[in-house]
Design a protein around this motif. Structure first.
Motif, short mmCIF file in Angstrom:
data_model
loop_
_atom_site.label_atom_id
_atom_site.label_comp_id
_atom_site.label_asym_id
_atom_site.label_seq_id
_atom_site.Cartn_x
_atom_site.Cartn_y
_atom_site.Cartn_z
N SER A 51 0.83 -1.10 0.05
CA SER A 51 -0.03 0.03 -0.16
C SER A 51 0.79 1.21 -0.01
CB SER A 51 -1.10 0.10 1.17
OG SER A 51 -1.92 -0.92 1.13
N LYS A 52 1.93 1.33 0.68
CA LYS A 52 2.99 2.32 0.77
C LYS A 52 3.70 2.38 -0.60
CE LYS A 52 6.65 4.66 3.26
NZ LYS A 52 6.16 6.04 3.02
N ASP A 56 3.30 5.62 -2.90
CA ASP A 56 4.33 6.53 -3.40
C ASP A 56 4.57 6.31 -5.27
OD1 ASP A 56 4.97 7.29 -1.17
OD2 ASP A 56 6.62 5.57 -0.76
N LYS A 57 3.51 5.61 -5.64
CA LYS A 57 3.37 5.63 -7.23
C LYS A 57 4.40 4.58 -7.71
CE LYS A 57 0.76 9.95 -7.94
NZ LYS A 57 0.06 9.80 -6.66
N ILE A 58 5.06 3.86 -6.98
CA ILE A 58 6.09 3.21 -7.45
C ILE A 58 5.42 1.59 -8.07
CG2 ILE A 58 7.91 1.48 -6.64
CD1 ILE A 58 8.62 3.51 -4.44
N ILE A 59 4.29 1.30 -7.50
CA ILE A 59 3.45 0.43 -8.04
C ILE A 59 2.04 0.80 -8.40
CG2 ILE A 59 4.98 -1.46 -7.18
CD1 ILE A 59 2.58 -2.08 -5.18
N ILE A 69 4.42 -2.88 -11.65
CA ILE A 69 5.57 -1.83 -11.63
C ILE A 69 5.06 -0.54 -12.45
CG2 ILE A 69 7.82 -1.05 -11.93
CD1 ILE A 69 7.34 -3.23 -9.57
N SER A 70 5.11 0.58 -11.79
CA SER A 70 4.54 1.98 -12.46
C SER A 70 5.73 2.53 -13.30
CB SER A 70 4.23 2.94 -11.40
OG SER A 70 4.03 4.14 -12.00
N ASP A 71 5.25 3.17 -14.44
CA ASP A 71 6.38 3.90 -15.28
C ASP A 71 7.09 4.82 -14.29
OD1 ASP A 71 4.56 5.93 -15.15
OD2 ASP A 71 4.25 5.81 -17.47
#
Length: 349
Positions: A51-52, A56-59, A69-71
């Motif tokens: 969730s963290k 943090d928009k990492i995933i 995995i986020s861009d």
């Protein structure tokens, strides 16, 4: 380790794997169950960590499909941000230290995320809990109550294990150095030698009854006390417990009251003070009570001898130089270069 610290540790571990390229943009992460088995944590802890990472928009998550995995990780390798965590920001010697940090950081293209703990362990916990490897490339930190056991060390270890280097200033946690991590360093003043020299100077001037006022909850206070004690012992001057006052973060504004209840100003001709903030309180008490003290020695160089009615000297703190050096070392660590801790001499030592 409590559940909060476990999920932060797992968060940094997964983020570090992403940072190292173990996963690429669009890759699906292992399931909660897979992570739980791999790390030995509960699924609840795994869920908090994921969730963290999502916050943090990492995933990102797709309902029924899993986590991906986020861009945004394309920029995770270098944020060009440095976190600076100090006990205080706008008072005493701290603006000069921060000026040194800012000079080096901005010239290297970094921006600063500035936080203050007010020397509170709880506040330090809150700040560290909200720092992610996605936010910063490195951290400069002044430890909180560094002479005491600290429950926040796992946060620092987790950051270091995630390749986020740490440089401590003024004070540090000795326990963090025991594992000899290459990316945890300190830049501090020579507190022991400074206090030894100040006390020795008083002895050379004929003082044999020298009191001391020291801070008990940070490592600077302990080292300054140690230098004071050794100077007395090495000059065959007895150490008298009644001539030593201790204070901590919570009692630092009560020095006048302590002195009024102590035999120190009545029996000593000189006092070595922890710093200039304490000296000002001691001076007011001494002037008011008209005691036998004729000389004061202190640290940080924020009071001139003209401001003091007694024989007085304060070692100037290398404030800006300390900030400059700490930041240079941090940037070298971020760039993968080897660095070592440093102990700076006092400017007029």
């Amino acid at each position: 380790m409590d559940s909060q610290k476990k999920y932060i540790q797992l968060y940094h571990s997964i983020a570090d794997r992403i940072k190292k390229g173990d996963f690429s943009v669009g890759d699906k992460l292992p399931t909660e169950q897979d992570f739980a088995q791999e790390y030995g944590f509960s699924r609840q802890t795994v869920r908090q960590a994921l969730s963290k990472l999502e916050a943090d928009k990492i995933i990102y998550k797709i309902q029924g499909s899993g986590s991906f995995i986020s861009d945004s990780v394309l920029s995770i390798k270098r944020t060009m941000h440095i976190a600076v965590i100090t006990t205080y920001i706008s008072t005493y010697i701290f603006p000069s230290i921060l000026r040194g940090i800012e000079t080096v950081a901005t010239s290297a293209g970094y921006s600063i995320l500035l936080k203050a703990t007010n020397n509170s362990i709880a506040k330090e916990h809150s700040i560290l809990e909200n720092i992610s490897v996605h936010d910063v490339d490195g951290v400069i930190v002044e430890g909180t109550k560094t002479a005491l056991p600290n429950p926040n060390l796992s946060f620092y270890r987790s950051l270091a294990d995630s390749n986020v280097p740490l440089v401590f200033v003024n004070g540090y946690y000795p326990e963090l150095l025991e594992t000899k991590r290459h990316n945890i360093l300190y830049v501090v003043t020579d507190d022991y030698q400074g206090s030894y020299d100040l006390t020795s100077d008083l002895i050379r001037k004929g003082h044999t009854s020298i009191g001391g006022i020291f801070k008990s909850d940070d490592i600077q206070g302990i080292r300054r006390f140690s230098g004071y004690i050794d100077a007395l012992v090495n000059n065959d001057i007895p150490v008298d417990d009644n001539h030593i006052l201790w204070f901590n973060t919570e009692t630092k504004f009560g020095i006048q009251q302590q002195l009024s209840n102590s035999c120190l100003p009545k029996e000593c001709t000189a006092i070595v003070c922890y710093n200039d903030e304490i000296t000002l309180q001691a001076l007011e008490s001494i002037n008011y009570q008209n005691q036998t003290v004729t000389a004061l020695r202190s640290f940080d160089g924020t009071i001139s001898s003209q401001q003091c009615s007694l024989n007085f000297f304060s070692l100037p703190h290398p404030k800006e130089a300390l900030g400059l050096l700490a930041t240079k070392k941090l940037i070298h660590l971020i760039n993968g270069e080897d660095e070592k801790s440093a102990i700076l001499p006092w400017e007029d030592n």
